[in-house]
Each structure stands twice: as structure tokens, then as C-alpha cells.
Design an enzyme around this catalytic site. Sequence first.
Site, PDB file in Angstrom:
ATOM      1  CE  LYS A 126      41.363  35.231  41.939  1.00  0.00           C
ATOM      2  NZ  LYS A 126      41.631  34.413  43.057  1.00  0.00           N
TER       3      LYS A 126
ATOM      4  CG  ASP B 267      44.515  36.387  39.464  1.00  0.00           C
ATOM      5  OD1 ASP B 267      44.976  35.445  39.200  1.00  0.00           O
ATOM      6  OD2 ASP B 267      44.360  36.988  40.454  1.00  0.00           O
TER       7      ASP B 267
END
Length: 300
Positions: free
Chosen positions: A10, A140
Amino acid sequence: MTVTVRAPAKINLHLGVGAPRADGFHPLVTVYQAVGLCDDVTAESSPGWLLDVTVPDWMDADAVPVTGDNLVDRAARLLAGHHGIDALASVSVAKAIPVAGGMAGGSADAAAALVALDRLWQLHTSDDDLLALAARLGSDVPFALLGGTALGTGRGELVEPVPDQATWWWVAVPSGEGLSTPAVYRRFDDLTPDAPAEPEGAGAVLLALSTGDPEILAGALHNDLEAAALDLRPDLGDLLELGERCGALRGLVSGSGPTCVFLAESADAARGVAGRLAEHHEVVLVTNGPVAGAHVVTYG
């Protein structure tokens, strides 16, 4: 039976950080984008539990724990406990996401393990339950399941998809030396003792995404942790300046660092930036986003 699941790295296009909450976590407003640097997690039937990790030559294999403290181990125990079964599988992780690099490689592995083991053990866990388990593993991890582009709130674990029809091109430069996320947050607290309770909103990035214009997005990129990361690692500031001199529209510390990412105007521009950066850095990666979250690539 063997199942292989791929999960992406990410980039935080926006990372607003507030003052620590009573539970010690910092409230976040972030815009995640999943990019095409991916780890593969393969799970096979086994009478016991075994975890193996392989890394490319440019990564430090010793930086990835394989003795029970890996997020994959924790994901397996959590999923098995949720269903009241034993965690029995042989799991191998093939890494391509920088380790301790601010790109959520460990979270990607945890998300991939949840999906792979759910399929291997034929548990049929609901999406809501998988997301809830993911949130217990780390801030996350839910996004690594979801992928694409998403708005994250809470401590980042509450994710909502964001419309994003463009393809964005990035150059990533990992560091040979990791940077501790807790250390970066502690430095953030030192540098910003008057941080607001509610972090800065992501309106500028969300608007930029809707235009599909990389120059507009470059101007909107934001990371509240960047100053802390640069204070701990001043060399990263030099790298950001170099990347922009090499033609990037904008350089940014990825999450808590130390990987630096550079937005380019196009695929050709990204390759040009990467070529020039490769004259100064051994490892330079070209990628794009958004891409899918954790998904099965082989099954049988």
C-alpha cells in the site's frame, strides 16, 4: 490441497495523524492505494504448523521473523481460534514488498494468510468476520483484504472504498535499513505536541483522484509522519529531492518509511525516473495502482 493468495503493498496518498487517544493509538484519516508490488502466500495441508519465508536478494532475510511471531502465525491462530479448530498447515511466503518499509508488507501477508487458510480449511468465513479478524491483527490488514483505493479512519482499520478510475504510476525506492513504526510515531509526538485530536481530512486527495490528473494528485499528496521520518533519517530527504530532480512529479515517504515513493506522469515517465534513480540506488521498483486486494491465484 494447495492455495496461493496474492496481496498488495500500500501507499498512503494522504496520512493525517491526530494526538494519541486514551488507548495509546493515534487517530488517522488516510487514503490507501494498493499497488502492484505483491507478496504471495501459499498454504498446503499438513499434520502440523510450518512457516517458511523467501525473500529476493536485495532484502534482509533476518528482518522477517519465522519463529512464531510473524503476522502469518498470528493470523492462522486467530482464524483457527475463531472456528475452534487447530492451526495445521504448511505455509510459505514469497516476499516482494519491502520489509519494514512503510508499505504494509506484513499486513499484506496476514491478509493473504487469512484468505488462503480460510480456503484451505474450507471455513467459508464471512467477509465481515474476515475484516473483523484482520482489524485485530493490525491497522493496515483490513485494507490489504480490500485493495483498490480506500478511505481509512479510526486507527486506519475502518476502510471504505473510494472511486478511482485512473491508473497511477509510481517508483518506489526501498532502504537497506528499516525504520521502526513506533519510533516514528514517538518522534511525531515529540515534534507535534499540539497535534489536534482529529487529524487533517483527506478532501484534497479525494478531489484529485476524481480528476484523474497526476499533476493535481502530486500537489495533494500529504503525510503527517514524513517530518518525523526525515528527522530520524535525514538521508530520506536527500532521496526525495533526488527523485524530483530525476523527473518525478512528487516524492513522498511511504507511511512511516523508510521506503520513498515517487508519482510519475505516465508509465514511460516512471521508467525514466527509475532509470535515473538506479544510477544512485541499487534497488528501484516501478509499479502502478490501484490493484486488487488479497485474492486467490492458484487453488487445487
